[in-house]
Every structure is written in C-alpha cells, then in structure tokens.
Write an enzyme that holds these catalytic residues in place. Structure first.
Site, short mmCIF file in Angstrom:
data_model
loop_
_atom_site.label_atom_id
_atom_site.label_comp_id
_atom_site.label_asym_id
_atom_site.label_seq_id
_atom_site.Cartn_x
_atom_site.Cartn_y
_atom_site.Cartn_z
N LYS A 260 30.86 44.79 15.88
CA LYS A 260 30.68 45.98 15.05
C LYS A 260 31.51 47.17 15.54
O LYS A 260 31.84 48.05 14.78
CB LYS A 260 29.21 46.34 14.95
CG LYS A 260 28.45 45.29 14.13
CD LYS A 260 27.03 45.67 13.84
CE LYS A 260 26.40 44.69 12.86
NZ LYS A 260 26.16 43.35 13.44
C1 LIG Z 1 25.94 42.21 12.75
C2 LIG Z 1 26.16 40.95 13.50
C3 LIG Z 1 26.41 39.71 12.85
C4 LIG Z 1 26.37 39.57 11.35
O1 LIG Z 1 27.45 40.22 10.71
P1 LIG Z 1 27.38 40.55 9.13
O2 LIG Z 1 28.60 41.32 8.85
O3 LIG Z 1 26.11 41.34 8.93
O4 LIG Z 1 27.33 39.24 8.41
C5 LIG Z 1 26.67 38.60 13.63
N1 LIG Z 1 26.68 38.66 14.97
C6 LIG Z 1 26.44 39.82 15.63
C7 LIG Z 1 26.43 39.81 17.11
C8 LIG Z 1 26.18 40.99 14.94
O5 LIG Z 1 25.94 42.14 15.60
#
Ligand SMILES: *Cc1c(COP(=O)(O)O)cnc(C)c1O
Length: 467
Positions: free
Chosen positions: A112
């Site tokens: 993120k």
């Molecule tokens: C947010 C997150 C996901 C999922 O991603 P999306 O874009 O919501 O599908 C997967 N793995 C981790 C570690 C995350 O923080």
C-alpha cells in the site's frame, strides 16, 4: 484526461478533482474516460529505468496537463526515496517460471505504500495550489491506516484521523500508527470492532454538513489516485522478464480488488499480460462470482491474512463497468440489487469477458501455512501469509500453463505477521532497518468510545480545515 463515474450520474472530473473527492457523488467510482495506450516501443524503453522514472512516464498520460513533466518526475522521485531496496520493487525467482515481486520495501512494509506515498504528495500539491486543506478520515484493520499515516504525516495541507479497533490489531500494526511523531496525525483507538470503526467513518461522511465543514476526504482503495500508482510495477516487472516480447502472468493476493485491477489496466494499456490470477483466502466472494456468475455476500471470516478479510470487493465495480461495455445503467441496476438483496447476477457476455482475462483461486488456511513452509524450505525465502496465498495460486496457474512465467505479488513483509510465519516455519522474522526500534518509541493515540458523535467532536477539535 477526464474521469467518469461507473454509475454515470456524477460530473466528469479532471485527475486532481477525481483524486480529491475519492468516491463519486452518485456512489460510483471514477474511471478514465479513455485509458491511454503504451506502444511496444514505449514499453521496451522502460527497461533499465530507475523505478521513479518509469512511474512518472507511465502515470503522466493519466494526469494529463494538470502537472508538468519535471514536477511529476520530482514528485515520484520523492515518493519512492525512502524505500529500502535500490530496485524499489525487486523481482526474486523462487521456482521454475515462478517469481516474487517484492512490494514491501516501503516505510510500512506493505504494498500500500506504493500508492499512498505517491497519493499523499499529489494530494498535498493539489490542495496547496487551491490554497485549501483537507481532513483525511479512515478506518483500518491494519495496513491501510499505517500507510496513510506514514504518507500524510507532516504534510502541510492535511490532517489525518485513522480509527482502529482498540486492542484488536497486531502490535506492529498499532505501533506503526502510534509512533509517528507528527502533529497532524491522529491515531484513534475506538472501543469497538473494525466494523464499528467503519460505521463511524461512514456516518461522518454521510453527515454532509460535517463533511463539508471538515473538508473530509477518503484515501481508501477506491481512490483512482491509488490504482494508477499500482499500474507501474506490473510494467517494470513484466519488462524485466522480457515484455513486450514475452507474455507474463500475475498472481495477486486480493481483497478489495484494487491491486489486481491495476494489472487489468496495465493489460489494457498494451502490456503483454497473459492471465491475471485473483488469489483469495477463505473470504472467496470473487472466486464464487467467477465460477457461478453470482456475486453474493457472505459473512467475513477472520484468517491469517487479515488484509484480505473482506465481505465486498469494492473495486470490482470498475471491472464490471468495463465488462458491461461501460453501461452505467446496468451498473446502477447491479449495485442497487447488491444493496437491496446482497447479491447480483453477472450476465453471460460480461462474465465471459471477465474470464478472458482473469482466473480466481481460493486458498484455505491450511494451504496458506503449508505454502509459507514450502517456499522457505525450497528457496530460503520467508513469505508472509498474504504473499503465500498469491504463491499458492501462482502454482495452480503454472499447473495449467507451465510455459508462461508467473509473477506472484509479495504484498507484505513477513515481519508484519510474525505469529503466522513463526507457526509455519518455527522462526520469527525480524523487522528490517529502523523499524526494529519501533518497540522502544513512545506511542501517542487517543481512546474514544464506540460513538459517532464522540468521534465527530474529536475531529472538529483537531482538524485545521475546521478553522
Ligand atoms: C490491502 C492488502 C491486500 C489486498 O489488496 P486489494 O487491493 O485490497 O485487493 C493484500 N495483501 C496485503 C498485505 C494488503 O495490505
């Protein structure tokens, strides 16, 4: 570049406006009017570029003439400067034709950061030019809140309030939010569950008087500004493996569908992506939807991969919009049905269109733990539970087509989920770099009762936009 809402009843906006509003006024999601194309020559030219340069080149057509080339390049440089790996998003081979794309070298150890570090700077710039402020408000069960606090902490035009369930998130996740020493950061522990936190955030956004007075803004994964930044690493990794002259598949640990959707747009832009594998944990709404055509809510199960514990996959709406040939009326009907009865049926034509690009795989808790062990024993690499789900799905994709390389997105650093990793391999991963000191830094947070009015008073008292 103009942006249109998937539900067709909100004004068309430019990039900055779409980024600042987040969700469209008609409840839809902003989507580029004409997604740009990248020619094979342009894709080839990405080879060997430093990551921030590739990022500004790929993002530029989405932003249009709202920001000049040099400024965009400087902003990308700044956004990725703190990543702890020279390659920013390095690729590591762990098996025949199976690669990990490490997206966890940013400040909060999850993918993120790629979107949030960029979005924080872009938003601050847009607000400064408008001589305006915003109040970022969100609820988190972990990764999003930490990434938002890290990205917006210290930015001049915003205050950031992140609500999390008191005593219900991991120590690492809490400390990542509570040890950022910036006056515009407010970590708020709510005496309730994650759903309670979300309900409070929703209530405050729905109070239009409050929303306008505080200039509330959302940075959850439906913000187009996040999706666009995630397109970049699909290009850089595919090019490293031979694109545009070789086809590459991806396996993506999926919750809200933001990350894998970026892969879909990369493919539409012209990147030689073969299959996109949606990898889910036992919260498998997307696997069921692709298999049966029925998108149907079920209760949320708590798993070892909590960042994928979702009931609704919000960004799936953007894919449906494309699969229905951008028929906003059809989207309104589908989303109306979801709100009314908790389900909708995808028509046969659009379902076929989705299946042409995507496969979906459910990985249960036991397989997830086994995969952490398998990767460790075979390659010495330690993966977190989210990543393990992507790897397990990638193996199933390779079983169908062993000739096409699969890149599994490694979405979190293993030290972010030490208990699950220790259970699987008998060894506790350690936090890298200065994050190791997180345990000794003072924590700063406020505890509030599970009550929207109390949260509203708290925000009003601390948000500079309220002045
Ligand atoms: C947010 C997150 C996901 C999922 O991603 P999306 O874009 O919501 O599908 C997967 N793995 C981790 C570690 C995350 O923080």
């Amino acid at each position: 570049m103009r942006y249109i809402s998937t539900r067709g009843e909100a004004p068309k906006l430019g990039f900055s406006e779409a980024m600042l509003v987040g969700l469209a006024r008609d409840g839809g999601l902003y989507t580029p009017l004409t997604p740009p194309l990248a020619s094979p020559a342009e894709i080839r030219a990405l080879s060997g570029l430093p990551y921030p340069k590739a990022a500004s080149r790929l993002i530029e057509p989405f932003v249009g003439d709202e920001i000049d080339h040099a400024e965009l390049a400087a902003l990308a440089e700044d956004a990725y400067a703190e990543f702890r790996h020279a390659a920013t998003a390095p690729l590591v081979q762990i098996d025949d034709n199976l690669f990990l794309l490490e997206l966890f070298h940013g400040p909060t150890l999850a993918f993120k950061d790629f979107a949030m570090q960029w979005l924080g700077r872009m938003m601050n710039r847009a607000l400064r030019r408008r001589q305006s402020r915003a109040t970022i408000l969100g609820a988190t069960s972990g990764d999003t809140g930490a990434a938002a606090i890290e990205a917006f902490g210290g930015q001049s035009q915003t205050d950031v309030f992140i609500l999390y369930p008191h005593g219900r998130i991991s120590d690492v996740q809490r400390r990542q939010m509570t040890t950022v020493d910036q006056p515009n950061v407010h970590a708020v522990a709510v005496e309730g569950t994650f759903d309670d936190c979300q309900a409070i955030v929703k209530a405050l956004f729905n109070d239009l008087g409050f929303r306008d007075a505080m200039k509330l803004s959302g940075v959850n994964s439906i913000n187009w500004g996040r999706i666009v930044a995630q397109i970049v690493y699909y290009f850089t990794s595919a090019v490293a493996l031979g694109a545009p002259d070789r086809r590459v598949s991806f396996s993506v640990p999926t919750g809200n569908f933001g990350d894998v959707l970026a892969g879909y747009y990369a493919k539409r832009m012209g990147l030689s992506i073969d299959r996109l594998a949606i990898a889910t944990n036992e919260n498998d709404i997307l696997v069921r939807a692709l298999a049966s055509g029925l998108y149907k809510l079920a209760g949320v199960k708590a798993t070892q991969s909590p960042s994928m514990d979702i009931q609704v996959s919000s960004n799936f709406e953007r894919l449906l919009f494309e699969a229905y040939d951008r028929d906003a009326g059809a989207l309104r009907a589908l989303m109306g049905s979801l709100a009314q009865s908790g389900e909708f049926a995808i028509a046969p034509g659009p379902l076929d269109a989705i299946r042409r690009d995507f496969d979906a795989y459910r990985v249960d808790e036991e397989t997830c733990a086994e995969e952490i062990g398998r990767v460790y024993r075979s390659s010495g690499v330690v993966v977190d539970p989210h990543t393990a789900i992507g790897v397990a799905a990638a193996r199933r994709a390779l079983a169908r087509d062993p000739a096409t390389p699969v890149v599994a997105l490694a979405t979190a650093h293993p030290a972010k989920f030490p208990e699950a990793v220790a259970r699987a391999i008998g060894r506790r991963p350690v936090l890298p770099g200065r994050l190791g000191e997180i345990d000794s830094r003072p924590e700063r947070f406020s505890v509030l009762p599970n009550d929207a009015a109390a949260a509203a008073r708290f925000v009003r008292a601390h948000a500079r936009a309220a002045a």
